[in-house]
Design a protein around this motif. Sequence first.
Motif, short mmCIF file in Angstrom:
data_model
loop_
_atom_site.label_atom_id
_atom_site.label_comp_id
_atom_site.label_asym_id
_atom_site.label_seq_id
_atom_site.Cartn_x
_atom_site.Cartn_y
_atom_site.Cartn_z
N UNK A 164 0.85 -1.20 0.00
CA UNK A 164 0.00 0.00 0.00
C UNK A 164 0.88 1.25 0.00
N UNK A 165 1.95 1.24 0.81
CA UNK A 165 2.86 2.40 0.86
C UNK A 165 3.50 2.63 -0.50
N UNK A 166 3.97 1.55 -1.14
CA UNK A 166 4.63 1.70 -2.45
C UNK A 166 3.66 2.28 -3.47
N UNK A 167 2.41 1.81 -3.41
CA UNK A 167 1.41 2.30 -4.38
C UNK A 167 1.09 3.78 -4.16
N UNK A 168 1.28 4.25 -2.94
CA UNK A 168 0.97 5.66 -2.64
C UNK A 168 2.15 6.60 -2.94
N UNK A 169 3.34 6.04 -3.24
CA UNK A 169 4.51 6.89 -3.48
C UNK A 169 4.34 7.69 -4.77
N UNK A 170 4.97 8.87 -4.80
CA UNK A 170 4.90 9.73 -5.98
C UNK A 170 6.31 10.11 -6.41
N UNK A 171 6.51 10.31 -7.73
CA UNK A 171 7.82 10.77 -8.20
C UNK A 171 7.91 12.30 -8.06
N UNK A 172 9.04 12.87 -8.57
CA UNK A 172 9.24 14.32 -8.39
C UNK A 172 8.12 15.14 -9.02
N UNK A 173 7.52 14.59 -10.10
CA UNK A 173 6.44 15.33 -10.78
C UNK A 173 5.08 15.07 -10.12
N UNK A 174 5.08 14.31 -9.02
CA UNK A 174 3.81 14.05 -8.31
C UNK A 174 3.02 12.90 -8.91
N UNK A 175 3.65 12.15 -9.84
CA UNK A 175 2.91 11.05 -10.48
C UNK A 175 3.14 9.73 -9.71
N UNK A 176 2.11 8.83 -9.67
CA UNK A 176 2.31 7.54 -9.00
C UNK A 176 3.43 6.76 -9.69
N UNK A 177 4.12 5.91 -8.95
CA UNK A 177 5.21 5.13 -9.53
C UNK A 177 4.59 4.04 -10.43
N UNK A 178 5.23 3.72 -11.60
CA UNK A 178 4.68 2.71 -12.50
C UNK A 178 4.63 1.32 -11.84
#
Length: 445
Positions: free
Chosen positions: A226-240
């Motif tokens: 759940x934590x990994x799915x909630x992470x965002x990259x520098x542009x605020x997008x979810x991680x693939x």
Amino acid sequence: MGTSIPTASGELPVIGHGVQLARRRTEFLASLTEIGEIVEINMVGMPAYVLTDPDLIWRVLVSESHNYVRGRMFDKMTEVLGNGLATISGKAHRDTRRILQPTFHRQQVAAYGPIMSSTAADVAESWQAGRAIEVDDAMNDLTARVVNGILFASDLGAAAADAIQRRLPVVMKGMLTRTLIPGAWQRLPLPANTRYRKAIDQMDSAIDEAITAYRSARADHSDMLTTLLALRDEAGKPMPDQWIHDQVITVAVGGIETTSAALSWCLHYIGTRPDVEEQLHRELDTVLGDRPVELMHVMALKYVGRVVQEVLRMHAVAVFMRRTLGPTQLGAYELPPNAEIIVSPYTMHRNARWFPEPARFDPDRWSRPETQNLPKGAFIPFSAGHSKCIADNFAVLEITLALAEICRRWRLRPVPGQSVREITTGATRPDRLTMIPEARSRASV
Ligand code: HEM
């Protein structure tokens, strides 16, 4: 002109030091300390440089790490781990490490404590006095359940947890051999190759299904996925999804066998060394009394800590690698571009210069002055620098809690006549460790 680099003896035409690397890996690497602080070996046609000196190791891992990327071993691991944290270099590694770091922050790791101690309690509860157990399998089961419990708290991850638990041992066995002994044999349809490929495919598809199910459920399962799915990259997008997949499998590969090997060795030494067992039991009785172990006890379990530290010294990871980017000056030596460098914590930790009587299991060396002033690079169970194990606190906490919980309930006795063989896969672990549990009460000490 740099100082010339000695070559290890026993090299054969074509296969170089392949026999030594396949059959007597740790003895061979440890023997290189006698030859020089950097020694060239032949990995079946490919030269590699083994470092046996703490200062050179520190330069490669920490102070001059900009001259190196991950080496061949990590290229091979990419087959399994994709672009997980453990295989990437440079900016991609820095970015991924920054995103993942909070997941392994000390406070977050403390929150995993209850899963660690309750899983150890479950495993210890399942044993019966007098009925032999395979300790190495039991510890692998324990650490796989901890990692799986932390990754997937929901039933949506049950199939992935099961695939990791059952298939990972096959993958771990194949991975190091493929690194150290290159060759076309890896592509032949041999049973070992087919098993290896099938195990990877099964883990991959089960993890992908868990990610898809979690994304659709959109619930907070209070777990790492759940934590990994909630992470965002520098542009605020979810991680693939593929990025998440690669981190999940990296945590499983990095976190199960390493800790189970260390736990198995701890139980082996406690069971075969009455002096160690007595001190350990005395501490457990004082700190825990009759209560199960909890996080709040860990600071007071000082002797348990020394036992863990000594196992991490004696049975450290056999090798990890780096590669030079260009022509590189390493201390007095000149290395060519793309030179493969082997760092062997195992070899370093068996050096009598830093660890007198290195083959002796001696937890008390960690309370003597000799270990207080070790040079940087001499004790590196978790590596050092920007790629140091992200989960070193996690691992030590898990091993400490599990040992305390198991040993407060049981004395594990070795089977008479059994000799324990050390083998290296990802970790350096006992091949087969059968022990017999004897119930323990405080009064019996
Ligand atoms: C006794 C247990 C463990 C030992 C001896 C150990 C050892 C290591 C070593 C030597 C490295 C660094 C390799 C390098 O510098 O290239 C490493 C990296 C790593 N380990 Fe561990 N490890 C242990 C437990 C764990 C656990 C429990 C997890 C996860 C739950 C884990 C996850 C990782 C990851 C993700 C990396 C890559 C870090 C990076 O490149 O930034 N390890 N480990």
